[in-house]
Each structure stands twice: as structure tokens, then as C-alpha cells.
Scaffold this motif. Structure first.
Motif, PDB file in Angstrom:
ATOM      1  N   ILE A 253      -4.472   7.842   7.039  1.00 29.91           N
ATOM      2  CA  ILE A 253      -5.156   6.689   6.272  1.00 29.91           C
ATOM      3  C   ILE A 253      -5.144   7.114   4.765  1.00 29.91           C
ATOM      4  N   GLY A 254      -5.079   8.240   4.304  1.00 29.11           N
ATOM      5  CA  GLY A 254      -4.940   8.688   2.978  1.00 29.11           C
ATOM      6  C   GLY A 254      -3.581   8.140   2.336  1.00 29.11           C
ATOM      7  N   ASP A 255      -2.725   8.727   2.984  1.00 31.06           N
ATOM      8  CA  ASP A 255      -1.156   7.993   2.498  1.00 31.06           C
ATOM      9  C   ASP A 255      -1.013   6.676   2.428  1.00 31.06           C
ATOM     10  N   PHE A 256      -1.587   6.118   3.376  1.00 31.48           N
ATOM     11  CA  PHE A 256      -1.528   4.469   3.528  1.00 31.48           C
ATOM     12  C   PHE A 256      -2.207   4.107   2.266  1.00 31.48           C
ATOM     13  N   MET A 257      -3.541   4.446   1.964  1.00 35.43           N
ATOM     14  CA  MET A 257      -4.154   3.821   0.906  1.00 35.43           C
ATOM     15  C   MET A 257      -3.576   3.990  -0.384  1.00 35.43           C
ATOM     16  N   ILE A 258      -3.028   5.215  -0.596  1.00 32.88           N
ATOM     17  CA  ILE A 258      -2.383   5.657  -1.785  1.00 32.88           C
ATOM     18  C   ILE A 258      -1.229   5.062  -2.139  1.00 32.88           C
ATOM     19  N   ASP A 259      -0.397   4.437  -0.935  1.00 32.31           N
ATOM     20  CA  ASP A 259       0.714   3.786  -1.232  1.00 32.31           C
ATOM     21  C   ASP A 259       0.453   2.216  -1.277  1.00 32.31           C
ATOM     22  N   VAL A 260      -0.825   1.676  -0.962  1.00 31.88           N
ATOM     23  CA  VAL A 260      -0.808   0.346  -0.975  1.00 31.88           C
ATOM     24  C   VAL A 260      -1.630   0.165  -2.703  1.00 31.88           C
ATOM     25  N   PHE A 261      -2.257   1.392  -3.161  1.00 31.06           N
ATOM     26  CA  PHE A 261      -2.811   1.149  -4.245  1.00 31.06           C
ATOM     27  C   PHE A 261      -1.963   1.229  -5.271  1.00 31.06           C
ATOM     28  N   MET A 262      -0.689   1.973  -5.046  1.00 28.81           N
ATOM     29  CA  MET A 262       0.458   1.947  -5.941  1.00 28.81           C
ATOM     30  C   MET A 262       1.229   1.096  -5.759  1.00 28.81           C
ATOM     31  N   SER A 263       1.477   0.206  -4.815  1.00 27.05           N
ATOM     32  CA  SER A 263       2.023  -1.042  -4.467  1.00 27.05           C
ATOM     33  C   SER A 263       1.445  -2.185  -5.434  1.00 27.05           C
ATOM     34  N   VAL A 264       0.136  -2.096  -5.774  1.00 25.68           N
ATOM     35  CA  VAL A 264      -0.412  -3.230  -6.795  1.00 25.68           C
ATOM     36  C   VAL A 264      -0.651  -2.616  -8.171  1.00 25.68           C
TER      37      VAL A 264
ATOM     38  N   ASP B  47      -4.033   8.376 -10.106  1.00 24.22           N
ATOM     39  CA  ASP B  47      -5.381   7.374  -9.878  1.00 24.22           C
ATOM     40  C   ASP B  47      -5.771   6.848  -8.733  1.00 24.22           C
ATOM     41  N   ALA B  48      -4.454   6.584  -8.056  1.00 25.56           N
ATOM     42  CA  ALA B  48      -4.453   6.062  -6.481  1.00 25.56           C
ATOM     43  C   ALA B  48      -5.034   7.240  -5.740  1.00 25.56           C
ATOM     44  N   LYS B  49      -4.696   8.556  -5.917  1.00 24.83           N
ATOM     45  CA  LYS B  49      -5.116   9.596  -5.021  1.00 24.83           C
ATOM     46  C   LYS B  49      -6.604   9.912  -5.286  1.00 24.83           C
ATOM     47  N   ILE B  50      -7.130   9.708  -6.606  1.00 22.23           N
ATOM     48  CA  ILE B  50      -8.775   9.483  -6.697  1.00 22.23           C
ATOM     49  C   ILE B  50      -9.371   8.620  -6.206  1.00 22.23           C
ATOM     50  N   CYS B  51      -8.937   7.315  -5.998  1.00 19.05           N
ATOM     51  CA  CYS B  51      -9.421   6.320  -5.395  1.00 19.05           C
ATOM     52  C   CYS B  51      -9.370   6.312  -3.877  1.00 19.05           C
ATOM     53  N   ALA B  52      -8.535   6.845  -3.472  1.00 19.38           N
ATOM     54  CA  ALA B  52      -8.302   6.906  -1.952  1.00 19.38           C
ATOM     55  C   ALA B  52      -9.296   8.062  -1.420  1.00 19.38           C
ATOM     56  N   ASP B  53      -9.316   8.951  -2.038  1.00 21.99           N
ATOM     57  CA  ASP B  53     -10.272  10.286  -1.882  1.00 21.99           C
ATOM     58  C   ASP B  53     -11.902   9.783  -1.817  1.00 21.99           C
ATOM     59  N   VAL B  54     -11.895   8.851  -2.941  1.00 21.64           N
ATOM     60  CA  VAL B  54     -13.655   8.434  -2.904  1.00 21.64           C
ATOM     61  C   VAL B  54     -13.859   7.508  -1.733  1.00 21.64           C
TER      62      VAL B  54
ATOM     63  N   PRO C 244      -5.373  -2.631 -12.546  1.00 23.87           N
ATOM     64  CA  PRO C 244      -5.125  -1.295 -11.642  1.00 23.87           C
ATOM     65  C   PRO C 244      -4.873  -0.063 -12.613  1.00 23.87           C
ATOM     66  N   VAL C 245      -4.505  -0.357 -13.869  1.00 21.68           N
ATOM     67  CA  VAL C 245      -4.475   0.873 -14.874  1.00 21.68           C
ATOM     68  C   VAL C 245      -5.610   0.975 -15.609  1.00 21.68           C
ATOM     69  N   THR C 246      -6.338   1.951 -15.490  1.00 18.14           N
ATOM     70  CA  THR C 246      -7.644   2.292 -16.219  1.00 18.14           C
ATOM     71  C   THR C 246      -7.236   2.811 -17.745  1.00 18.14           C
ATOM     72  N   VAL C 247      -7.757   2.122 -18.686  1.00 16.77           N
ATOM     73  CA  VAL C 247      -7.832   2.459 -19.902  1.00 16.77           C
ATOM     74  C   VAL C 247      -9.219   3.179 -20.150  1.00 16.77           C
ATOM     75  N   PHE C 248      -9.319   4.503 -20.254  1.00 19.99           N
ATOM     76  CA  PHE C 248     -10.526   5.322 -20.562  1.00 19.99           C
ATOM     77  C   PHE C 248     -11.012   5.240 -22.033  1.00 19.99           C
ATOM     78  N   GLU C 249     -11.553   4.470 -22.622  1.00 21.99           N
ATOM     79  CA  GLU C 249     -11.533   4.670 -24.106  1.00 21.99           C
ATOM     80  C   GLU C 249     -12.915   5.274 -24.514  1.00 21.99           C
ATOM     81  N   ILE C 250     -13.038   6.356 -25.163  1.00 24.79           N
ATOM     82  CA  ILE C 250     -14.161   6.885 -25.672  1.00 24.79           C
ATOM     83  C   ILE C 250     -14.634   6.327 -26.769  1.00 24.79           C
TER      84      ILE C 250
END
Length: 375
Positions: free
Chosen positions: A19-30, A36-43, A75-81
Motif C-alpha cells: 500500500i505504501g509503494d502503491f501510493m508513492i507511485d500514484v503520487f509520483m504519477s500525478v 515528497d510522495a514518501k512523506i505524503c504516503a507515510d502520513v 503536486p510540487v510544493t514551494v515552501f517559501e519562508i
């Protein structure tokens, strides 16, 4: 083929690696970068590990993948301080992945807390950040006190009102302890949350009476009708405590307002009806959510070990107190979730029929090489 392991509802389990690998792959597909996909899947998996199914893989497609595809979440997170001091941080997530922005914010304030004793961050223009407990526990795992909150789509009616104005606005705290799990209080300031009603709807269940009020002042129970009405603004969740003053619903209403203010006013962001995700022309738009995060180092007070010792004694005494007739156990926050993990760590995630269909749909759409145990 071996028999598929199922839970007491008949739902098949999917192992954590799959389930982890699958969600990571789908996140990367979009378009979500791999790290970042690994963080999202782990949450999302942490939610399911803790038995909080309303915020786990049940929400993977509708809350994250569908919003990216709809163009209302980047999908790409720009974290601006935007502003920073030795102990504080204000950042703009630019409508990227709320989980990624939150991870970066927590990393920064954990470092500040370990250096200066305390750290706080406020994030603007973000998106759904998953279970709030993930961020509070990110601090507790480092021996720190973690506190977080976020605003959300309008769902809660103020006391004596019927209009959805405030989000479910969790106020979440985690403490390190000497036990196998941290104390983690992770709950909405509403009597229930939208995610739980989404779970009821996807499971074909009614919402218990008393959780949702219609514009006519009467309770609603049809879960699908409630979700539609919440979006239209013709229904609202009751605040924690219930409707009116008799059951102290004003307390939940007050705490929801506290979270709203801390989530919006510190970072100059959107609030209340501005967060409904609907533009003036009726089209979908980004939610522009705000979050806040606090990390406190007990070493700056009487020391971590003393903090953990007393915290653990308090929790043990609470659990050992006299039980009500017919009850065999008293829990402290985080204990039930730990028990769920002990049960699921070797089994995986139980997946409902509707989520099974979503997984297959996503796999086929993005040409991913997976065969799930429920097929």
C-alpha cells in the motif's frame, strides 16, 4: 493462492509495503516528487496504523489525487519562508502538498526548540495536512512537546446558529512519555468531522443523529445528503459538546474559534467562508488553508526525564482509577491507537470495497504493475 486475511467486517488486508509503494507511485504519477510522495504516503499510512480510517487510504484518491487532477492543489510544493526569527517562522506553501509543507515547518521548529527551548511556525496557502497527530508526534519522537492545529472548510455552526462557519479545526497535543507510546490527543473541535461522515457515506452507513444540524434546526442522518448539504452550506456539524448550551457546545465552538484565529491571523491568511474551495463563479479553487505548529523542549524547564516521569505517573494513575460498572478498562490518549497498531503491524490495512475500486482505477489509469490481494 493463499487465503486473503480479512478483518471482522470482512474487509481484506493489504500489506504495508504494497500500500505504501502503491501510493508513492500514484503520487509520483500525478507529479509529486519522490521524496515528497514518501512523506505524503507515510502520513496517510500513519492514520491507518492508528486506526483513524477517516484520514487514511480512504482519502487518498478523493482528497489528494482528485484535487491535484482538478488543478486546485499543486503536486510540487514551494515552501517559501516569509518571515523568520530564532524561535518563529511564517511560510507560504503556495497551494502545494499540505503534508510536505507541514513536514518542513516541523523540521524547522524542532531545530529551533532544541536550540532555544521553543519554536512556532504558521503556514499559509496550504492544503489538507492529514492527521494532526502526525505533526505533534513528530515533535514527541524527538523528546519535545508538540502542539498543532489547522483550519478547514466551513463545517461547524456557532452555538445558537445553523450556518457552517468554522472548520472541524483540530487542536492536537503530544507528549513524550516513558511508555511504549506517546500521549497524543488528536481530535476535532466538532462533535464529529467531515472525514468521518465521508467514511460513513463510503461504507453505506447513516450518520448518528445529533451530529449534524440542518437549516431547519433538525438533525440530519443521511450521510450522502449531509456531505452535499455541508458543501452547499445548508447543514452544519455541531461543535464538540453538542447543540446549544445545555451540553456545553459553546466550549467546542470556542476552541474551534481559537484554532481558526491561530491558523489564520498569525500568517495573514484565509479564514471561515474564504476556505470553502468555491470561487465567485461557482468553480473549484484552492482551499488556502492555514496551520500552526508549536514545539517545546522540556529540557528548558525541569528536564526531559523529569517531564516524562511525571507525565507517565499521571497517565498510569488515571488508568488505574476506579472504573464505571461494566467497564474493564480506562484509556489515556494514544493508547487505543497503539493497540490498533499492535493488531495491524503484521496484517496491513483493511480496505473497503469502495477503496478497492479506487485502487484498481488508479493502477489502471497510470499503468502501474500491482496485483492486490483482494483481486
Amino acid at each position: 493462492m493463499s487465503e486473503v486475511l480479512r478483518d471482522n467486517q470482512g474487509r481484506p488486508y493489504v500489506d504495508w509495503e504494497t500500500i505504501g509503494d502503491f501510493m508513492i507511485d500514484v503520487f509520483m504519477s500525478v507529479g509529486v516528487p519522490e521524496d515528497d510522495a514518501k512523506i505524503c504516503a507515510d502520513v496517510l499510512m500513519e492514520s491507518d496504523r492508528r486506526g483513524i480510517e477517516s484520514h487514511g487510504c480512504n482519502r487518498f484518491k478523493p482528497i489528494y489525487i482528485d484535487r491535484i487532477n482538478a488543478g486546485i492543489q499543486n503536486p510540487v510544493t514551494v515552501f517559501e519562508i516569509l518571515r523568520e526569527t530564532p524561535t518563529t517562522l511564517v511560510a507560504d506553501a503556495h497551494d502545494g502538498m499540505g503534508m510536505v509543507a507541514s513536514y518542513k515547518a516541523m523540521e524547522k521548529i524542532i531545530e529551533k526548540a532544541k536550540t532555544y527551548g521553543m519554536g512556532m511556525a504558521a503556514v499559509r496557502n496550504s492544503t489538507h495536512y492529514g492527521i494532526a497527530g502526525y505533526w505533534a508526534m513528530m515533535a514527541s519522537k524527538q523528546g519535545l512537546i508538540g502542539i498543532t492545529g489547522t483550519n478547514a472548510r466551513p463545517s461547524i455552526a456557532p452555538t445558537f446558529g445553523v450556518e457552517n462557519m468554522l472548520g472541524t479545526n483540530p487542536l492536537t497535543v503530544a507528549f513524550p512519555t516513558n511508555e511504549k507510546f506517546p500521549f497524543c490527543l488528536d481530535c476535532a473541535t466538532s462533535i464529529t468531522q467531515r472525514g468521518k461522515i465521508e467514511y460513513y457515506a463510503r461504507s453505506g452507513k447513516d450518520t448518528p443523529a445529533g451530529m449534524v444540524i440542518g437549516h431547519d434546526g433538525k438533525p440530519m442522518t443521511d450521510s450522502n445528503e449531509i456531505l452535499t448539504a455541508l458543501t452547499k452550506g445548508t447543514a452544519a456539524l455541531a461543535p464538540l459538546g453538542g447543540i446549544g448550551e445545555e451540553l456545553a457546545g459553546y466550549k467546542g465552538y470556542g476552541y474551534a474559534a481559537v484554532v481558526e484565529i491561530l491558523s489564520a491571523a498569525l500568517q495573514g491568511g484565509s479564514f471561515l467562508k474564504m476556505l470553502n474551495g468555491i470561487a465567485e463563479d461557482g468553480s473549484k479553487q484552492p482551499y488556502h488553508l492555514g496551520h500552526f505548529f508549536i514545539a517545546i523542549d522540556p529540557e528548558a524547564f525541569m528536564g526531559l526525564e523529569e517531564f516524562k516521569r511525571i507525565t507517565t505517573e499521571i497517565l498510569k494513575e488515571l488508568r488505574a482509577s476506579e472504573k464505571a460498572p461494566g467497564e474493564d478498562r480506562i484509556y489515556t490518549a494514544g493508547e487505543k491507537e497503539y493497540d490498533v497498531w499492535l493488531e495491524r503491524c503484521y496484517k496491513g490495512v483493511p480496505v473497503s470495497e469502495s477503496v478497492q475500486k479506487e485502487f484498481i482505477e488508479l493502477r489502471d489509469k497510470y499503468n502501474l504493475d500491482y496485483t492486490f490481494p483482494f483481486e
